[in-house]
Motif scaffolding. Sequence first.
Motif, PDB file in Angstrom:
ATOM      1  N   ALA A  74      41.235   3.964  19.301  1.00 55.65           N
ATOM      2  CA  ALA A  74      40.029   3.949  18.470  1.00 55.65           C
ATOM      3  C   ALA A  74      39.835   2.594  17.810  1.00 55.65           C
ATOM      4  N   LEU A  75      40.922   1.969  17.381  1.00 60.79           N
ATOM      5  CA  LEU A  75      40.803   0.643  16.775  1.00 60.79           C
ATOM      6  C   LEU A  75      40.232  -0.353  17.775  1.00 60.79           C
ATOM      7  N   ARG A  76      40.694  -0.307  19.018  1.00 56.95           N
ATOM      8  CA  ARG A  76      40.171  -1.215  20.045  1.00 56.95           C
ATOM      9  C   ARG A  76      38.695  -0.949  20.321  1.00 56.95           C
ATOM     10  N   TRP A  77      38.324   0.324  20.328  1.00 56.59           N
ATOM     11  CA  TRP A  77      36.948   0.681  20.660  1.00 56.59           C
ATOM     12  C   TRP A  77      35.977   0.408  19.520  1.00 56.59           C
ATOM     13  N   LEU A  78      36.418   0.605  18.282  1.00 53.52           N
ATOM     14  CA  LEU A  78      35.505   0.533  17.136  1.00 53.52           C
ATOM     15  C   LEU A  78      35.381  -0.857  16.542  1.00 53.52           C
ATOM     16  N   ALA A  79      36.368  -1.721  16.757  1.00 45.89           N
ATOM     17  CA  ALA A  79      36.365  -3.058  16.148  1.00 45.89           C
ATOM     18  C   ALA A  79      36.557  -4.120  17.217  1.00 45.89           C
ATOM     19  N   ASN A  80      35.611  -5.028  17.321  1.00 49.60           N
ATOM     20  CA  ASN A  80      35.703  -6.125  18.279  1.00 49.60           C
ATOM     21  C   ASN A  80      36.837  -7.074  17.879  1.00 49.60           C
ATOM     22  N   GLN A  81      37.591  -7.547  18.871  1.00 45.77           N
ATOM     23  CA  GLN A  81      38.683  -8.510  18.649  1.00 45.77           C
ATOM     24  C   GLN A  81      39.709  -7.987  17.633  1.00 45.77           C
ATOM     25  N   SER A  82      39.999  -6.694  17.709  1.00 50.66           N
ATOM     26  CA  SER A  82      40.961  -6.085  16.783  1.00 50.66           C
ATOM     27  C   SER A  82      42.380  -6.497  17.143  1.00 50.66           C
ATOM     28  N   ASP A  83      43.337  -6.066  16.313  1.00 51.41           N
ATOM     29  CA  ASP A  83      44.742  -6.435  16.471  1.00 51.41           C
ATOM     30  C   ASP A  83      45.215  -6.208  17.907  1.00 51.41           C
ATOM     31  N   PRO A  84      45.557  -7.273  18.636  1.00 55.41           N
ATOM     32  CA  PRO A  84      45.977  -7.093  20.032  1.00 55.41           C
ATOM     33  C   PRO A  84      47.347  -6.436  20.155  1.00 55.41           C
ATOM     34  N   LEU A  85      48.083  -6.351  19.052  1.00 54.60           N
ATOM     35  CA  LEU A  85      49.399  -5.733  19.081  1.00 54.60           C
ATOM     36  C   LEU A  85      49.373  -4.247  18.749  1.00 54.60           C
ATOM     37  N   ALA A  86      48.198  -3.690  18.483  1.00 54.10           N
ATOM     38  CA  ALA A  86      48.118  -2.268  18.163  1.00 54.10           C
ATOM     39  C   ALA A  86      48.488  -1.435  19.382  1.00 54.10           C
ATOM     40  N   GLY A  87      49.376  -0.452  19.159  1.00 52.20           N
ATOM     41  CA  GLY A  87      49.810   0.431  20.227  1.00 52.20           C
ATOM     42  C   GLY A  87      50.429   1.681  19.632  1.00 52.20           C
ATOM     43  N   TRP A  88      51.205   2.394  20.417  1.00 58.63           N
ATOM     44  CA  TRP A  88      51.720   3.668  19.928  1.00 58.63           C
ATOM     45  C   TRP A  88      53.086   3.976  20.531  1.00 58.63           C
ATOM     46  N   ALA A  89      53.780   4.890  19.883  1.00 60.49           N
ATOM     47  CA  ALA A  89      55.100   5.330  20.337  1.00 60.49           C
ATOM     48  C   ALA A  89      55.478   6.548  19.503  1.00 60.49           C
ATOM     49  N   SER A  90      56.765   6.906  19.526  1.00 59.78           N
ATOM     50  CA  SER A  90      57.308   7.946  18.652  1.00 59.78           C
ATOM     51  C   SER A  90      58.637   7.459  18.103  1.00 59.78           C
ATOM     52  N   VAL A  91      58.834   7.667  16.804  1.00 55.40           N
ATOM     53  CA  VAL A  91      60.123   7.393  16.174  1.00 55.40           C
ATOM     54  C   VAL A  91      60.852   8.730  16.122  1.00 55.40           C
ATOM     55  N   GLY A  92      61.801   8.912  17.026  1.00 54.93           N
ATOM     56  CA  GLY A  92      62.355  10.244  17.199  1.00 54.93           C
ATOM     57  C   GLY A  92      61.248  11.162  17.681  1.00 54.93           C
ATOM     58  N   GLN A  93      60.938  12.189  16.906  1.00 59.26           N
ATOM     59  CA  GLN A  93      59.855  13.118  17.242  1.00 59.26           C
ATOM     60  C   GLN A  93      58.565  12.830  16.478  1.00 59.26           C
ATOM     61  N   VAL A  94      58.532  11.731  15.735  1.00 57.56           N
ATOM     62  CA  VAL A  94      57.386  11.411  14.886  1.00 57.56           C
ATOM     63  C   VAL A  94      56.413  10.490  15.621  1.00 57.56           C
ATOM     64  N   PRO A  95      55.204  10.935  15.947  1.00 51.91           N
ATOM     65  CA  PRO A  95      54.233  10.051  16.595  1.00 51.91           C
ATOM     66  C   PRO A  95      53.758   8.976  15.629  1.00 51.91           C
ATOM     67  N   VAL A  96      53.665   7.739  16.126  1.00 48.96           N
ATOM     68  CA  VAL A  96      53.340   6.627  15.234  1.00 48.96           C
ATOM     69  C   VAL A  96      52.313   5.689  15.855  1.00 48.96           C
ATOM     70  N   LEU A  97      51.536   5.073  14.971  1.00 47.96           N
ATOM     71  CA  LEU A  97      50.692   3.929  15.299  1.00 47.96           C
ATOM     72  C   LEU A  97      51.488   2.681  14.959  1.00 47.96           C
ATOM     73  N   VAL A  98      51.499   1.717  15.868  1.00 46.79           N
ATOM     74  CA  VAL A  98      52.209   0.458  15.638  1.00 46.79           C
ATOM     75  C   VAL A  98      51.184  -0.671  15.595  1.00 46.79           C
ATOM     76  N   LYS A  99      51.195  -1.447  14.532  1.00 45.12           N
ATOM     77  CA  LYS A  99      50.334  -2.621  14.403  1.00 45.12           C
ATOM     78  C   LYS A  99      51.141  -3.752  13.775  1.00 45.12           C
ATOM     79  N   GLU A 100      50.641  -4.969  13.906  1.00 43.35           N
ATOM     80  CA  GLU A 100      51.284  -6.058  13.173  1.00 43.35           C
ATOM     81  C   GLU A 100      50.886  -5.978  11.706  1.00 43.35           C
ATOM     82  N   LYS A 101      51.829  -6.184  10.817  1.00 43.93           N
ATOM     83  CA  LYS A 101      51.524  -6.410   9.409  1.00 43.93           C
ATOM     84  C   LYS A 101      50.984  -7.827   9.335  1.00 43.93           C
TER      85      LYS A 101
END
Length: 451
Positions: free
Chosen positions: A328-355
């Motif tokens: 959604a970040l890629r679709w809604l905002a032009n030139q958004s954080d290129p490092l935004a992605g996803w994974a799971s920490v153990g069983q916890v789904p997470v959004l990953v972005k650069e601080k």
Amino acid sequence: MRRTATATAAVLALLACTAPHAGAAPLLTRDPVSVIYDHDHALHLLNNGATDDELQYRTGVLAGSAWAFFRGTSPLYYRDLGELAPSAYATAAGDVWITGDAHLENTGADRGADNTEQFAITDTDDAWRGSWTWELRREAVSIVLAERANGRSASQITTDLNTFVAEYAQWIGKFHGNDEELSWRLTSGNTSDLVKQLIADSHSDKRADLLSKWTTVSGSTRTFKSDSKLQAVSATTRADVVNAVAAYRSTAGAPLSASQAVVKDVRRRLDAGTGSLGRYRWYALIEGDTSSTSDDRILEIKQQVDPAPKQLAPSATTLTGGQRSALALRWLANQSDPLAGWASVGQVPVLVKEKSPFAEDLAIGDLTSSATWDDTVRDVARLLAAAHSRADKDIAGTGVTYSADAAIDGAITSVPGLQSETRTFATSYADQVTTDWQAYVTAKNNGRPLF
């Protein structure tokens, strides 16, 4: 932003003593405290009590002001939309992708993927497919609450709400029939006042300043500082975060190499955000482009739960967890954080972005004049119009098979009518927010369980 702390504190102090307008009646009969309790108790159960420290902190934040309460209770807002009369201009519930938690402080300046500073939407944790009117109304409520906090008159608020709606409609019309929304964005060349200053501040920011704030170097090794906002994690959690970063790399818009993503340190981040308080949030310090400590990066890893608008359109999309919010970040905002992605920490789904070292958030305490208000509501309206127009048939994967801007433009049959309807909703619901906030404060002061 450090430079706005005093102004924001003053605004929130004023907001904390603001009562609903004389004669305003509650719109709804539900118990807001129970609705919020159910949401926060679900987080308590989901995380097995491990984030109760954040949930307890959240109660104080929500009780602090009507503005903070509104920011932190998007599930209550969407629950209420399901009971209130829909907009006369609304189309189908799953028509477009929305950010889900539109309010003034979910915008800010940052360096775009092409290294150009821009003003953009900053939060897609609640992103979902829904009606554009849900988002327009929520942003309008935030304008009313913020302007009341700033002591602006009813006539000034009316003017700015009219400007906001008209600007949104105008830019939807501009995007209808072309693909300009795919490349359009707000930069220093097409903004002014506060937004232009935020962009200039972002341009002046340095990576070294962010690293200095959160980390320290000993010899050739950089680690996180000992800080009350950074909690040490167990060996198991560290291993889970390391594995999550490795898995996340392939999901980012511009994936890091294995050497760039080597994890050097991990901490749990405390007391950040408002609506996301009570969720896990971790910082991972990674190697960066070279072995030098000067270009290390911090990844922010945030737990994702069902977004607030989902309750109104439960089958609008099958995307879940961090994948939903990252795409959604890629679709809604032009030139958004290129490092935004996803994974799971153990069983916890997470959004990953650069601080981001270059982030400069909009703060309502900076809105100090009519000129600043006028320019800012125009820019925020443009951001929403562009976002709603972008995520449609022109971008693969959105699930929207038609032109969103054409659908919205066709639905806005009367701009004055939409202005009138939005003003009525926003002022009335802002009264409701203040009443609900006061009920929450009373419940907290009386020792009522809040999560």
